[in-house]
Design a protein around this motif. Structure first.
Motif, PDB file in Angstrom:
ATOM      1  N   ASP A   1       0.864  -1.186   0.000  1.00 18.74           N
ATOM      2  CA  ASP A   1       0.000   0.000   0.000  1.00 18.74           C
ATOM      3  C   ASP A   1       0.895   1.228   0.000  1.00 18.74           C
ATOM      4  O   ASP A   1       1.755   1.388   0.880  1.00 18.74           O
ATOM      5  CB  ASP A   1      -0.901   0.000   1.239  1.00 18.74           C
ATOM      6  CG  ASP A   1      -1.786   1.226   1.265  1.00 18.74           C
ATOM      7  OD1 ASP A   1      -2.565   1.420   0.309  1.00 18.74           O
ATOM      8  OD2 ASP A   1      -1.659   2.019   2.229  1.00 18.74           O
TER       9      ASP A   1
ATOM     10  N   ASN B   1      -0.997  -4.625   0.978  1.00 17.54           N
ATOM     11  CA  ASN B   1      -2.351  -4.214   0.590  1.00 17.54           C
ATOM     12  C   ASN B   1      -3.295  -5.407   0.505  1.00 17.54           C
ATOM     13  O   ASN B   1      -2.940  -6.527   0.875  1.00 17.54           O
ATOM     14  CB  ASN B   1      -2.301  -3.449  -0.739  1.00 17.54           C
ATOM     15  CG  ASN B   1      -1.729  -4.305  -1.858  1.00 17.54           C
ATOM     16  OD1 ASN B   1      -1.568  -5.509  -1.681  1.00 17.54           O
ATOM     17  ND2 ASN B   1      -1.415  -3.697  -2.974  1.00 17.54           N
ATOM     18  N   ARG B   2      -4.464  -5.153  -0.040  1.00 22.85           N
ATOM     19  CA  ARG B   2      -5.462  -6.224  -0.105  1.00 22.85           C
ATOM     20  C   ARG B   2      -5.009  -7.373  -0.976  1.00 22.85           C
ATOM     21  O   ARG B   2      -5.269  -8.526  -0.700  1.00 22.85           O
ATOM     22  CB  ARG B   2      -6.795  -5.652  -0.630  1.00 22.85           C
ATOM     23  CG  ARG B   2      -7.843  -6.735  -0.926  1.00 22.85           C
ATOM     24  CD  ARG B   2      -9.199  -6.181  -1.201  1.00 22.85           C
ATOM     25  NE  ARG B   2      -9.877  -5.785   0.026  1.00 22.85           N
ATOM     26  CZ  ARG B   2     -10.529  -6.636   0.850  1.00 22.85           C
ATOM     27  NH1 ARG B   2     -10.531  -7.932   0.594  1.00 22.85           N
ATOM     28  NH2 ARG B   2     -11.139  -6.209   1.937  1.00 22.85           N
TER      29      ARG B   2
ATOM     30  N   TYR C   1      -2.413  -5.836   6.999  1.00 20.59           N
ATOM     31  CA  TYR C   1      -2.727  -5.513   5.611  1.00 20.59           C
ATOM     32  C   TYR C   1      -3.748  -4.391   5.601  1.00 20.59           C
ATOM     33  O   TYR C   1      -4.668  -4.372   6.428  1.00 20.59           O
ATOM     34  CB  TYR C   1      -3.313  -6.725   4.898  1.00 20.59           C
ATOM     35  CG  TYR C   1      -2.373  -7.922   4.866  1.00 20.59           C
ATOM     36  CD1 TYR C   1      -1.553  -8.137   3.742  1.00 20.59           C
ATOM     37  CD2 TYR C   1      -2.302  -8.820   5.917  1.00 20.59           C
ATOM     38  CE1 TYR C   1      -0.696  -9.235   3.713  1.00 20.59           C
ATOM     39  CE2 TYR C   1      -1.458  -9.902   5.895  1.00 20.59           C
ATOM     40  CZ  TYR C   1      -0.649 -10.121   4.782  1.00 20.59           C
ATOM     41  OH  TYR C   1       0.202 -11.181   4.745  1.00 20.59           O
ATOM     42  N   ARG C   2      -3.560  -3.454   4.644  1.00 22.91           N
ATOM     43  CA  ARG C   2      -4.608  -2.439   4.471  1.00 22.91           C
ATOM     44  C   ARG C   2      -5.578  -2.975   3.430  1.00 22.91           C
ATOM     45  O   ARG C   2      -5.212  -3.186   2.273  1.00 22.91           O
ATOM     46  CB  ARG C   2      -4.010  -1.119   4.000  1.00 22.91           C
ATOM     47  CG  ARG C   2      -5.047  -0.006   3.966  1.00 22.91           C
ATOM     48  CD  ARG C   2      -4.522   1.279   3.372  1.00 22.91           C
ATOM     49  NE  ARG C   2      -5.577   2.279   3.296  1.00 22.91           N
ATOM     50  CZ  ARG C   2      -5.550   3.330   2.508  1.00 22.91           C
ATOM     51  NH1 ARG C   2      -4.494   3.538   1.734  1.00 22.91           N
ATOM     52  NH2 ARG C   2      -6.542   4.200   2.508  1.00 22.91           N
TER      53      ARG C   2
END
Lengths: 736, 287
Positions: free
Chosen positions: A319, A326-327, A392-393
């Motif tokens: 991210d 990230n996702r 994780y974002r």
């Protein structure tokens, strides 16, 4: 048909051998022809030589008889033969006018009568002056052939024939004296014949043997040896050629092929091995060197690509704002976890973190501060994680993690620890005066069952939902009873329906709501609105998009919607002369592939007005890429509408730079028209926007009064229940 | 005009050359000798104002004998007409020298008759003739002149070179026993050919009478005949001539004959004596 080099080499060698053997055969034939010609020539030459020898002997005899005839004493005896007997006995044979080997000689007068009647076996007793004979006679006693020669004797300078002379000579020695080349002189025999044999026929009575032609034998031997040598040479050359092709060409080529094969089959070889052997053929050696250089170059490129890939991978899984995964990375990690946990007894614990009131922070302190908050919180939470535990974002203000071998109790401890750390952080340093907290939802399982693992996600969502409720603990673990309370939003079947619709397109329903041209009250185009049908249930957008957004499936959802609209366009379900507006999510607008997957719509531009509706937020987040995409779409003939204008930032500066054709006022602004205080402001805003050249759409019109207001405000189009509700069936869409 | 003169001059020169060439042209003459034989001679036309020369060769030789050729060529080059017969010696149209072993049926008389035929033939063409004889040919000339001294052939000159008589000749095979053998044969009627010693021939096959016809011509008989010749006779001897009595030339000289003796010269005047021979000839024919 393809042959190997070895086969070609064999063929070439065989051909070479055939050529040499053909040449050898030809040479052999030529030699044989030459031998036949030589034999014929020798036969002819031998016959000719024999004839020449006979002729030479005859000439010799003629010369001898001529000499005898010209002897003055012969004339003396013919004219006055008184003492002929004496002369014949004492003088004739000894005077040197007859050849030493002469057997006999005889003189005749002009009438052909002999000067003496003494008979000579080899000479005629009388002559016919008009018919002088030339013949051979075989001596009866010793069986030796003699040749008899005759000549006239002239007087007065050859004018008058006064008599004749004859001599007989042993013919065989004369014949053998000839310088023979082809005939063995010693082998010459004359077959004894009875009587006289004419000169012209004597050759038929001669037997002889040919000389052994040593030079001819030598030449023949040399030629035959040469022919054999040629054959052997052809075999050797063919073998050498084969060996050369095998060793000099095939082996180096095989070496290169092995090299290329290894490069193709064994990627590790690209980095490790090299073929450095020197090849015997210069050009192939150069190819080998070039291949090594190419390999080295390729190796460098691969190294560079590896680095870039790693970089891209890092970027793809990181991210940009917070620096955490990230996702995409979460999904990857989740798949691995599922793989490990499936059919095992491992404790799997999923935690979702959601920042409380983040929208308010954004709205209050701006996006920059909001971004800082996101970064700080992610760092603080990450700091609390143990090794191998990653945060994780997942999107917006939502974070998550999956921890293996972590039961619910431990999960609680970690979550609380994180929550405490966030609470302890001094957000005042960011200018935030309010307390910033996160809500944590926990969902754990140890079943190893796939469905249980699949459920962890929405169960954690449910837990976060519960945690964010007022009065609830900020850390909540999922309990089955939560399902009931969140059924409407996050029920298991709804997730399944949404995911299934995205995956297969099944259940996708496009509802169309008319947008009215306010100048003539006619339907100008329709806004497409997605619904998902699951059994008898229709899932509305308000339930679909949170799921989509939570799972970052915006692009996939947009693609499914576009596909469904394309199907309607294809099947002419949409009334001709109207148009369709399609809502695009933020991720779609900034997607690099947007134009490509919208391309199929372009073929309907002649028949339909096609509009893409985008929100301010979608544009602002990725302004550059979004602007580029929208400009491309506009150049293709599509129209762009700015949706929900007035619900967000509503910055006129942004509006000026946005590539839009239509500004679609948010329902909240339209409703504000009824507020006298806002009315004037909105009217002026409309006036400004109109003057710039944008078309304006007012949405949310439910009442006639509002309709009148928007007309008064200068809107071009109106949308709302007043004109028509969204409906799947166009026939059911009625102007209210 | 000048061109005409040049053309005329050229024509004259051409004609003169043609005449000169024809004067040197030698031809073979065949002459029936009256005994079913033909004689051959080489006749070379010379200047008409000069006497014709008859040259007679020696015994068994031909006109091509070297001494005869030298004399003939010299005279021909000096403008004299020459006639060089080959005495037939019983051989029709004889061209080659006759071997000793051949059957010699010819006699001194038959040879003299042949010379007479040639002299008559030459006399018909030329008023003035000179007779030259060498060796036995010289003896034949003497015998001819002896026989025909009454005939007015009037040779201007008679040149006798190395005359060789047959009887009593030194260094010859003609011995008295041989002569006696021949005479006995004749006496006994054995007239067929027999071998005799004669001059340089050890085996001279001849009829005895024919043999004796030559033998009769001894030094004495020849000297007598020479003395009887009324025409001028010039004699040349080589001091080295061993075929004759070397005292004979001096005897002749003393007898008043015109005799010249060349020192060291042999019978044929070979070598440098060839010039002495030719000088003698030149001096004699031109005198």
């Amino acid at each position: 048909m393809k042959f190997s080099l070895k086969q070609y080499a064999l063929l070439l060698s065989f051909l070479t051998m055939c050529i040499f053997m053909g040449f050898g055969w030809y040479t052999h034939n030529q030699i044989e022809s030459a031998k036949v010609a030589l034999a014929e020539w020798k036969f002819k030459s031998t016959n000719e030589e024999l004839a020449e020898a006979v002729q030479a002997a005859v000439e010799q005899g003629k010369r001898a008889v001529q000499k005898f005839a010209q002897w003055g004493e012969c004339r003396q005896q013919i004219l006055n033969p008184s003492f002929y007997s004496y002369w014949r006995e004492q003088r004739m044979m000894n005077a040197g006018f007859l050849p030493e080997n002469a057997l006999a000689a005889k003189l005749y007068n002009a009438s052909g009568e002999p000067l003496s009647n003494i008979p000579e076996l080899t000479l005629p007793l009388r002559l016919e002056p008009q018919n002088l004979p030339e013949y051979f006679v075989t001596h009866e006693k010793n069986k030796v052939a003699y040749a008899a020669f005759f000549a006239p004797v002239h007087s007065q300078g050859g004018k008058t024939v006064i008599g004749f002379v004859s001599i007989s000579l042993p013919f065989l020695p004369m014949l053998r004296n000839y310088q023979f080349y082809h005939i063995d002189a010693k082998s010459i025999r004359i077959k004894p014949q009875s009587g006289h044999t004419p000169m012209a026929k004597i050759i038929n009575d001669i037997d002889y043997k040919k000389k052994k032609d040593i030079s001819s034998i030598i030449v023949q031997t040399i030629l035959e040896n040469t022919s054999q040598s040629l054959l052997i040479a052809s075999l050797i050359i063919a073998m050498l050629l084969y060996a050369f092709l095998g060793y000099g060409v095939k082996r180096p080529l095989q070496y290169l092929i092995d090299h290329i094969y290894l490069l193709r089959k064994n990627p590790d070889f690209l980095h490790s091995g090299r073929f450095i052997k020197q090849l015997p053929i210069k050009e192939l050696n150069e190819v080998s060197q070039a291949l090594n250089a190419y390999q080295e170059e390729l190796n460098n490129v691969y190294g560079s690509l590896d680095e870039k890939n790693k970089e891209l991978l890092t970027l793809a899984y990181t991210d940009a704002l917070t620096g955490i995964k990230n996702r995409r990375a979460f999904n990857e990690h989740w798949r691995q976890v599922c793989h490990i946990a499936e059919n095992s007894r491992l404790h799997i614990c999923m935690m979702l973190f959601d920042i409380d009131h983040f929208k308010a922070i954004n709205d209050s302190y701006g996006h920059q501060v909001g971004d800082e908050v996101l970064a700080v919180i992610s760092r603080v939470i990450n700091d609390e994680f143990r090794k191998n535990e990653l945060l994780y974002r997942l999107g917006g203000d939502e974070f998550g993690t999956v921890i293996i071998n972590c039961d619910e109790k431990t999960g609680f401890e970690i979550a609380h620890r994180c929550n405490d750390s966030v609470s302890r952080f001094n957000f005042r340093s960011l200018g935030i005066m309010e307390k910033v907290q996160v809500s944590v939802g926990i969902s754990c399982t140890q079943s190893g069952n796939k469905s249980d693992l699949d459920n962890l996600s929405w169960q954690a969502d449910s837990a976060v939902f519960q945690a964010k409720r007022p009065g609830k603990d900020s850390v909540v673990a999922y309990r089955p009873e939560m399902e009931e309370s969140s059924r409407s939003l996050f029920s298991n079947w709804m997730y399944s329906a949404v995911f299934n619709a995205i995956e297969t397109g099944k259940g996708i329903k496009i509802f169309y709501q008319p947008i009215i041209d306010l100048s003539n009250d006619r339907i100008n185009y329709y806004e497409s609105l997605v619904r998902i049908q699951y059994k008898d249930e229709i899932i509305p957008p308000s339930h679909i998009f949170p799921i989509i957004s939570a799972r970052n499936l915006d692009i996939e959802m947009d693609q499914v919607i576009v596909k469904a609209i394309l199907d309607d366009l294809e099947n002419q379900r949409i009334p001709a002369g109207t148009g369709v507006s399609i809502n695009l999510s933020g991720p779609s607008v900034s997607s690099t592939e947007l134009v490509n997957w919208l391309q199929p719509l372009s073929k309907y531009l002649k028949q339909y007005k096609l509009v893409f509706e985008v929100t301010e937020t979608a544009l602002i987040n990725q302004m550059s890429k979004a602007t580029e995409n929208l400009n491309k779409l506009k150049s293709m003939g599509f129209l762009v509408a700015l949706d929900d204008f007035g619900s967000g930032y509503s910055s006129l500066r942004y509006l000026g730079s946005m590539p839009v054709d239509i500004v679609k006022f948010d329902i909240s602004l339209i409703q504000d028209l009824e507020n006298p205080k806002q009315h004037k402001l909105i009217l002026n805003l409309c006036k400004m926007i109109k003057e710039v050249g944008y078309d304006m759409v007012a949405e949310g019109i439910e009442y006639t009064e509002t309709h009148q207001c928007v007309i008064h405000a200068g809107f071009d189009y109106g949308q709302g229940f007043l004109y028509g509700r969204p409906n799947e069936n166009f026939n059911s869409i009625k102007r209210q | 005009m000048i061109e005409n003169i040049i053309m005329t001059s050229r024509l004259i020169i051409f004609i003169l050359l043609l005449c000169f060439a024809s004067s040197l042209f030698a031809k073979e003459v065949s002459l029936p000798l009256g005994n079913s034989l033909n004689g051959l001679a080489e006749y070379t036309q010379g200047d008409k104002d000069k006497p014709a020369v008859l040259i007679v060769h020696g015994i068994l030789q031909t006109r091509n004998f070297s001494t005869i050729q030298i004399i003939g060529n010299f005279l021909e080059e000096s403008g004299y007409t020459t006639l060089r017969p080959t005495i037939s010696l019983g051989i029709d149209s004889r061209k080659k020298s006759l071997a000793c072993e051949a059957i010699h049926t010819h006699t001194m008389a038959s040879d003299i008759e042949e010379i007479a035929h040639w002299v008559q033939w030459l006399k018909k063409k030329h008023q003035s003739i000179i007779l030259i004889g060498h060796s036995a040919g010289a003896t034949l000339l003497v015998a001819y002149l002896d026989k025909y001294e009454n005939i007015q052939i009037t040779p201007e000159k008679i040149i006798i070179i190395s005359p060789a008589y047959f009887g009593n000749r030194p260094s010859s095979n003609t011995s008295s026993s041989e002569i006696e053998k021949a005479r006995k044969a004749v006496a006994s009627g054995q007239l067929g050919p027999a071998s005799f010693g004669f001059i340089y021939c050890e085996n001279y096959v001849s009829l005895p009478e024919a043999y004796l016809s030559y033998i009769e011509w001894s030094q004495q008989r020849t000297t007598e005949s020479l003395m009887n010749i009324s025409n001028p006779v010039s004699l040349l001897f080589g001091a080295g001539d061993k075929r004759i009595d070397q005292a004979w030339p001096e005897k002749l000289k003393k007898m008043g004959m015109d005799v010249q003796i060349t020192d060291d010269a042999n019978h044929f005047f070979n070598g440098s004596h060839e010039f002495d021979l030719l000088d003698f000839i030149e001096n004699t024919v031109d005198s």
